[in-house]
Design a protein around this motif. Structure first.
Motif, PDB file in Angstrom:
ATOM      1  N   ALA A   1      25.056  55.249  37.470  1.00  0.00           N
ATOM      2  CA  ALA A   1      25.852  56.161  38.285  1.00  0.00           C
ATOM      3  C   ALA A   1      27.529  55.613  38.266  1.00  0.00           C
ATOM      4  CB  ALA A   1      25.660  56.105  39.591  1.00  0.00           C
ATOM      5  N   LYS A   2      28.266  56.403  38.157  1.00  0.00           N
ATOM      6  CA  LYS A   2      29.738  55.722  38.189  1.00  0.00           C
ATOM      7  C   LYS A   2      30.113  55.145  39.475  1.00  0.00           C
ATOM      8  CE  LYS A   2      32.932  58.286  35.067  1.00  0.00           C
ATOM      9  NZ  LYS A   2      33.798  59.218  35.019  1.00  0.00           N
ATOM     10  N   SER A   3      30.676  54.093  39.443  1.00  0.00           N
ATOM     11  CA  SER A   3      30.773  53.348  40.679  1.00  0.00           C
ATOM     12  C   SER A   3      32.418  52.845  40.503  1.00  0.00           C
ATOM     13  CB  SER A   3      30.240  51.895  40.683  1.00  0.00           C
ATOM     14  OG  SER A   3      28.590  52.246  40.720  1.00  0.00           O
ATOM     15  N   ALA A   4      32.981  52.843  41.749  1.00  0.00           N
ATOM     16  CA  ALA A   4      34.436  52.158  41.874  1.00  0.00           C
ATOM     17  C   ALA A   4      34.518  50.854  41.134  1.00  0.00           C
ATOM     18  CB  ALA A   4      35.112  52.221  43.406  1.00  0.00           C
ATOM     19  N   LEU A   5      35.731  50.761  40.399  1.00  0.00           N
ATOM     20  CA  LEU A   5      35.693  49.519  39.706  1.00  0.00           C
ATOM     21  C   LEU A   5      36.664  48.830  40.596  1.00  0.00           C
ATOM     22  CD1 LEU A   5      35.556  47.713  37.298  1.00  0.00           C
ATOM     23  CD2 LEU A   5      37.556  49.092  36.374  1.00  0.00           C
ATOM     24  N   ILE A   6      36.536  47.381  40.851  1.00  0.00           N
ATOM     25  CA  ILE A   6      37.313  46.589  41.814  1.00  0.00           C
ATOM     26  C   ILE A   6      38.460  45.850  40.804  1.00  0.00           C
ATOM     27  CG2 ILE A   6      37.228  44.544  43.206  1.00  0.00           C
ATOM     28  CD1 ILE A   6      35.740  47.052  44.425  1.00  0.00           C
ATOM     29  N   SER A   7      39.732  45.895  41.709  1.00  0.00           N
ATOM     30  CA  SER A   7      40.713  45.087  40.796  1.00  0.00           C
ATOM     31  C   SER A   7      40.800  43.617  41.467  1.00  0.00           C
ATOM     32  CB  SER A   7      42.065  45.793  41.223  1.00  0.00           C
ATOM     33  OG  SER A   7      42.258  45.530  42.277  1.00  0.00           O
ATOM     34  N   SER A   8      40.299  43.441  42.672  1.00  0.00           N
ATOM     35  CA  SER A   8      40.312  41.970  43.084  1.00  0.00           C
ATOM     36  C   SER A   8      39.398  42.032  44.340  1.00  0.00           C
ATOM     37  CB  SER A   8      41.550  41.598  43.657  1.00  0.00           C
ATOM     38  OG  SER A   8      42.329  42.241  44.715  1.00  0.00           O
ATOM     39  N   VAL A   9      38.819  40.731  44.269  1.00  0.00           N
ATOM     40  CA  VAL A   9      37.957  40.450  45.601  1.00  0.00           C
ATOM     41  C   VAL A   9      38.540  38.876  46.096  1.00  0.00           C
ATOM     42  CG1 VAL A   9      35.552  39.830  46.309  1.00  0.00           C
ATOM     43  CG2 VAL A   9      36.007  41.479  44.574  1.00  0.00           C
ATOM     44  N   GLU A  10      38.625  38.954  47.394  1.00  0.00           N
ATOM     45  CA  GLU A  10      39.048  37.403  47.900  1.00  0.00           C
ATOM     46  C   GLU A  10      37.878  37.137  48.771  1.00  0.00           C
ATOM     47  OE1 GLU A  10      42.429  34.554  50.069  1.00  0.00           O
ATOM     48  OE2 GLU A  10      42.760  36.632  48.585  1.00  0.00           O
ATOM     49  N   ILE A  11      37.233  35.863  48.482  1.00  0.00           N
ATOM     50  CA  ILE A  11      36.241  35.455  49.331  1.00  0.00           C
ATOM     51  C   ILE A  11      36.628  34.391  49.982  1.00  0.00           C
ATOM     52  CG2 ILE A  11      33.810  34.709  49.669  1.00  0.00           C
ATOM     53  CD1 ILE A  11      33.260  36.467  46.969  1.00  0.00           C
ATOM     54  N   LYS A  12      36.523  34.050  51.428  1.00  0.00           N
ATOM     55  CA  LYS A  12      37.026  32.719  51.976  1.00  0.00           C
ATOM     56  C   LYS A  12      35.489  32.173  52.626  1.00  0.00           C
ATOM     57  CE  LYS A  12      41.344  34.513  53.080  1.00  0.00           C
ATOM     58  NZ  LYS A  12      42.585  34.107  53.711  1.00  0.00           N
ATOM     59  N   PHE A  13      35.571  30.987  52.448  1.00  0.00           N
ATOM     60  CA  PHE A  13      34.254  30.084  52.558  1.00  0.00           C
ATOM     61  C   PHE A  13      34.702  28.992  53.877  1.00  0.00           C
ATOM     62  CE2 PHE A  13      33.567  31.282  48.407  1.00  0.00           C
ATOM     63  CZ  PHE A  13      32.229  31.634  48.378  1.00  0.00           C
ATOM     64  N   ASP A  14      33.732  28.629  54.718  1.00  0.00           N
ATOM     65  CA  ASP A  14      33.679  27.858  55.719  1.00  0.00           C
ATOM     66  C   ASP A  14      32.448  26.767  55.554  1.00  0.00           C
ATOM     67  OD1 ASP A  14      34.539  26.182  57.742  1.00  0.00           O
ATOM     68  OD2 ASP A  14      33.890  27.505  59.339  1.00  0.00           O
ATOM     69  N   ASN A  15      32.728  25.513  55.001  1.00  0.00           N
ATOM     70  CA  ASN A  15      31.366  24.581  54.807  1.00  0.00           C
ATOM     71  C   ASN A  15      30.369  25.286  54.008  1.00  0.00           C
ATOM     72  OD1 ASN A  15      32.530  22.702  56.532  1.00  0.00           O
ATOM     73  ND2 ASN A  15      31.501  23.965  58.387  1.00  0.00           N
ATOM     74  N   GLU A  16      30.960  26.041  52.922  1.00  0.00           N
ATOM     75  CA  GLU A  16      30.018  26.205  51.590  1.00  0.00           C
ATOM     76  C   GLU A  16      29.486  27.661  52.176  1.00  0.00           C
ATOM     77  OE1 GLU A  16      29.819  24.662  48.465  1.00  0.00           O
ATOM     78  OE2 GLU A  16      31.456  23.407  49.401  1.00  0.00           O
ATOM     79  N   ILE A  17      29.851  28.321  53.127  1.00  0.00           N
ATOM     80  CA  ILE A  17      29.224  29.461  53.827  1.00  0.00           C
ATOM     81  C   ILE A  17      30.378  30.602  53.575  1.00  0.00           C
ATOM     82  CG2 ILE A  17      27.988  30.668  55.418  1.00  0.00           C
ATOM     83  CD1 ILE A  17      26.461  28.563  54.013  1.00  0.00           C
ATOM     84  N   VAL A  18      29.993  31.735  53.290  1.00  0.00           N
ATOM     85  CA  VAL A  18      30.823  33.260  53.158  1.00  0.00           C
ATOM     86  C   VAL A  18      31.371  33.405  54.513  1.00  0.00           C
ATOM     87  CG1 VAL A  18      31.392  35.412  52.772  1.00  0.00           C
ATOM     88  CG2 VAL A  18      30.003  33.914  51.082  1.00  0.00           C
ATOM     89  N   LYS A  19      32.666  33.287  54.753  1.00  0.00           N
ATOM     90  CA  LYS A  19      33.216  33.399  56.151  1.00  0.00           C
ATOM     91  C   LYS A  19      34.287  34.911  56.192  1.00  0.00           C
ATOM     92  CE  LYS A  19      37.393  31.734  58.124  1.00  0.00           C
ATOM     93  NZ  LYS A  19      38.116  30.790  58.496  1.00  0.00           N
ATOM     94  N   ASN A  20      34.582  35.159  54.896  1.00  0.00           N
ATOM     95  CA  ASN A  20      35.503  36.710  54.980  1.00  0.00           C
ATOM     96  C   ASN A  20      35.459  36.972  53.608  1.00  0.00           C
ATOM     97  OD1 ASN A  20      37.011  38.682  55.774  1.00  0.00           O
ATOM     98  ND2 ASN A  20      38.847  37.411  55.686  1.00  0.00           N
ATOM     99  N   ILE A  21      35.287  38.575  53.427  1.00  0.00           N
ATOM    100  CA  ILE A  21      35.154  39.145  52.282  1.00  0.00           C
ATOM    101  C   ILE A  21      36.304  40.125  52.258  1.00  0.00           C
ATOM    102  CG2 ILE A  21      33.913  40.140  50.481  1.00  0.00           C
ATOM    103  CD1 ILE A  21      31.522  39.322  52.510  1.00  0.00           C
ATOM    104  N   SER A  22      37.395  40.358  51.345  1.00  0.00           N
ATOM    105  CA  SER A  22      38.084  41.523  51.033  1.00  0.00           C
ATOM    106  C   SER A  22      38.267  42.028  49.606  1.00  0.00           C
ATOM    107  CB  SER A  22      39.597  41.066  51.765  1.00  0.00           C
ATOM    108  OG  SER A  22      40.115  40.141  51.014  1.00  0.00           O
ATOM    109  N   TYR A  23      38.355  43.142  49.300  1.00  0.00           N
ATOM    110  CA  TYR A  23      38.527  43.546  48.291  1.00  0.00           C
ATOM    111  C   TYR A  23      39.467  44.898  48.010  1.00  0.00           C
ATOM    112  CZ  TYR A  23      34.806  46.781  49.213  1.00  0.00           C
ATOM    113  OH  TYR A  23      33.999  48.142  49.894  1.00  0.00           O
TER     114      TYR A  23
END
Length: 118
Positions: free
Chosen positions: A92-114
């Motif tokens: 299936a055609k899917s949306a191509l992502i231009s950028s993803v930013e992931i913020k971690f706190d103590n090696e654990i994902v805290k926030n995701i934006s794309y």
């Protein structure tokens, strides 16, 4: 004389034809279904297993990872229409992502934006 004319005509045609320009793709090719697999609370190793290594780890803040994708052909940026192959019933055609930013706190994902390429 005819051979000289044909030879010069051939050189003229070849010289005036547009040159092939190689498309340059940089960064990580990431689709929206892959990004939605990343959840708050996942570890860095789990993120790498889904998205691969990040294109950018920030020098002053190692807890920010950025995945980017950019394509350029002949001096002009462009969106390449790609398809994601899936192991489901069909591709299936899917949306191509231009950028993803992931913020971690103590090696654990805290926030995701794309950002989706449009």
């Amino acid at each position: 004389m005819n051979n000289l004319f044909y030879g010069m005509f051939l050189i003229f045609i070849v010289a005036c034809s547009p040159a092939y320009v190689i498309p340059i793709q940089q960064g990580n090719v990431i689709y929206e279904p892959d990004v939605t697999k990343i959840k708050v609370g996942m570890s860095k190793l789990e993120v790498i297993s889904v998205l691969g290594e990040p294109a950018i780890t920030h020098f002053f803040n190692k807890n920010n990872w950025t995945y980017i994708y950019h394509s350029k052909t002949g001096g002009q940026s462009q969106l390449i229409d790609l398809q994601q192959s899936s192991n489901n019933e069909n591709s299936a055609k899917s949306a191509l992502i231009s950028s993803v930013e992931i913020k971690f706190d103590n090696e654990i994902v805290k926030n995701i934006s794309y950002t989706i390429l449009q």
